[in-house]
Design an enzyme around this catalytic site. Sequence first.
Site, PDB file in Angstrom:
ATOM      1  N   ASP A 284       5.246   3.342 -10.751  1.00 48.17           N
ATOM      2  CA  ASP A 284       4.734   2.707  -9.527  1.00 48.17           C
ATOM      3  C   ASP A 284       3.246   3.009  -9.422  1.00 48.17           C
ATOM      4  O   ASP A 284       2.735   3.939 -10.056  1.00 48.17           O
ATOM      5  CB  ASP A 284       5.457   3.235  -8.282  1.00 48.17           C
ATOM      6  CG  ASP A 284       4.979   2.546  -7.006  1.00 48.17           C
ATOM      7  OD1 ASP A 284       4.832   1.308  -7.023  1.00 48.17           O
ATOM      8  OD2 ASP A 284       4.724   3.227  -6.007  1.00 48.17           O
ATOM      9  N   SER A 285       2.569   2.245  -8.569  1.00 48.66           N
ATOM     10  CA  SER A 285       1.148   2.496  -8.338  1.00 48.66           C
ATOM     11  C   SER A 285       0.939   3.845  -7.642  1.00 48.66           C
ATOM     12  O   SER A 285      -0.158   4.391  -7.696  1.00 48.66           O
ATOM     13  CB  SER A 285       0.565   1.392  -7.460  1.00 48.66           C
ATOM     14  OG  SER A 285       1.220   1.399  -6.209  1.00 48.66           O
TER      15      SER A 285
ATOM     16  N   CYS B  82       7.851  -1.179  -8.659  1.00 44.19           N
ATOM     17  CA  CYS B  82       6.711  -1.660  -7.882  1.00 44.19           C
ATOM     18  C   CYS B  82       6.810  -3.188  -7.845  1.00 44.19           C
ATOM     19  O   CYS B  82       6.851  -3.828  -8.908  1.00 44.19           O
ATOM     20  CB  CYS B  82       5.423  -1.223  -8.585  1.00 44.19           C
ATOM     21  SG  CYS B  82       3.926  -1.904  -7.850  1.00 44.19           S
TER      22      CYS B  82
ATOM     23  N   GLU C 148       0.539   6.271   1.516  1.00 39.07           N
ATOM     24  CA  GLU C 148      -0.194   7.079   0.531  1.00 39.07           C
ATOM     25  C   GLU C 148      -0.986   8.204   1.209  1.00 39.07           C
ATOM     26  O   GLU C 148      -1.247   9.233   0.602  1.00 39.07           O
ATOM     27  CB  GLU C 148      -1.154   6.197  -0.273  1.00 39.07           C
ATOM     28  CG  GLU C 148      -0.464   5.285  -1.284  1.00 39.07           C
ATOM     29  CD  GLU C 148       0.119   6.032  -2.496  1.00 39.07           C
ATOM     30  OE1 GLU C 148      -0.533   6.940  -3.017  1.00 39.07           O
ATOM     31  OE2 GLU C 148       1.251   5.679  -2.907  1.00 39.07           O
TER      32      GLU C 148
ATOM     33  N   THR D  26       8.040  -1.077  -2.606  1.00 37.77           N
ATOM     34  CA  THR D  26       8.812   0.167  -2.713  1.00 37.77           C
ATOM     35  C   THR D  26       8.265   1.282  -1.834  1.00 37.77           C
ATOM     36  O   THR D  26       8.934   2.290  -1.623  1.00 37.77           O
ATOM     37  CB  THR D  26       8.886   0.625  -4.183  1.00 37.77           C
ATOM     38  OG1 THR D  26       7.544   0.772  -4.694  1.00 37.77           O
ATOM     39  CG2 THR D  26       9.635  -0.372  -5.023  1.00 37.77           C
TER      40      THR D  26
HETATM   41  N1  DGL Z   1       4.819   0.050  -4.232  1.00 36.07           N
HETATM   42  C1  DGL Z   1       4.253  -1.117  -4.715  1.00 36.07           C
HETATM   43  C2  DGL Z   1       5.071  -2.345  -4.438  1.00 36.07           C
HETATM   44  O1  DGL Z   1       6.276  -2.255  -4.426  1.00 36.07           O
HETATM   45  C3  DGL Z   1       2.783  -1.362  -4.603  1.00 36.07           C
HETATM   46  C4  DGL Z   1       1.988  -0.805  -3.516  1.00 36.07           C
HETATM   47  C5  DGL Z   1       0.513  -0.952  -3.788  1.00 36.07           C
HETATM   48  O2  DGL Z   1       0.027  -0.267  -4.682  1.00 36.07           O
HETATM   49  O3  DGL Z   1      -0.129  -1.756  -3.117  1.00 36.07           O
HETATM   50  O4  DGL Z   1       4.529  -3.418  -4.269  1.00 36.07           O
END
Ligand code: DGL
Length: 279
Positions: A16-17, A79, A164, A199
């Site tokens: 994930d990011s 993600c 975050e 997520t």
């Molecule tokens: N958690 C990620 C998703 O499901 C991305 C969140 C992000 O980095 O903007 O889209």
Amino acid sequence: MNTSLPTLPGPIGIFDSGYGGLTILSKIRRALPQYDYLYLGDNARTPYGTRSFEVVYEFTRQAVVKLFEMGCHLVILACNTASAKALRSIQMNDLPRIDPARRVLGVIRPTVECIGSITHTRHVGILATPGTIKSESYPLEIHKLFPDICVKGEACPLWVPLVENNEAQGDGADYFVHKYIHQLLAQDPAIDTVILGCTHFPLLLPKIKQHIPPHINIVAQGELVADSLHDYLQRHPDMDARCTRGGSCLYYTTEAEEKFRESASIFLNEQIDVHRIER
Ligand code: DGL
């Protein structure tokens, strides 16, 4: 083909990011505790949701290659933004070159499969990052399976930064949680089912529940993705044999280890072993 990749069986990679993929990882580990896992959060470059297609694709490709180099044969993009913007290109263009036997799976398809049996009004809302909403991946995937369902999406650009920065339970979160839910429902008051299409968003669930009308079904992805992975491994014994079983989980971040350890421990409710890797 990249011949320098490790060939021995290895852990399942979860990417994930940032911290959001932890919501998927914890459900996967609950459903499939016997496997080894390797979690990678690109916390140094989060959020992805406001970035261009090209940048999300490049960052995700780099992460997938890193996880392959660390021994994974199967990687889950935990993600939505990466699943929406990078998954297809990686599957079609990169995997055949890197190693056609390795696999990368996303989270959008497993999430939409159940929608037809949840909505009664056939009006569904999506809350997700600007990138996921703009990609139209959710309406496209839903309409492949359920052409009669009306889908509206609302981008929530400030929810990922709230998570975050450990502000998901803070008073400041209420304003933005209420705002995006209100904007989504104003688009279509007949919506009876809302998909949390990012997520990170389950980490805001207590606030989301406070601000969403009680008759609306909230669909989070963790258990759906875990069930889908279980099913995938049963249908692909060759891949199953390449996933090691030891019940371990290692965490990697592109940011400072201390920062990840502190935040992830709050989300996971346990102390964890984290290592930093170069981007
Ligand atoms: N958690 C990620 C998703 O499901 C991305 C969140 C992000 O980095 O903007 O889209």
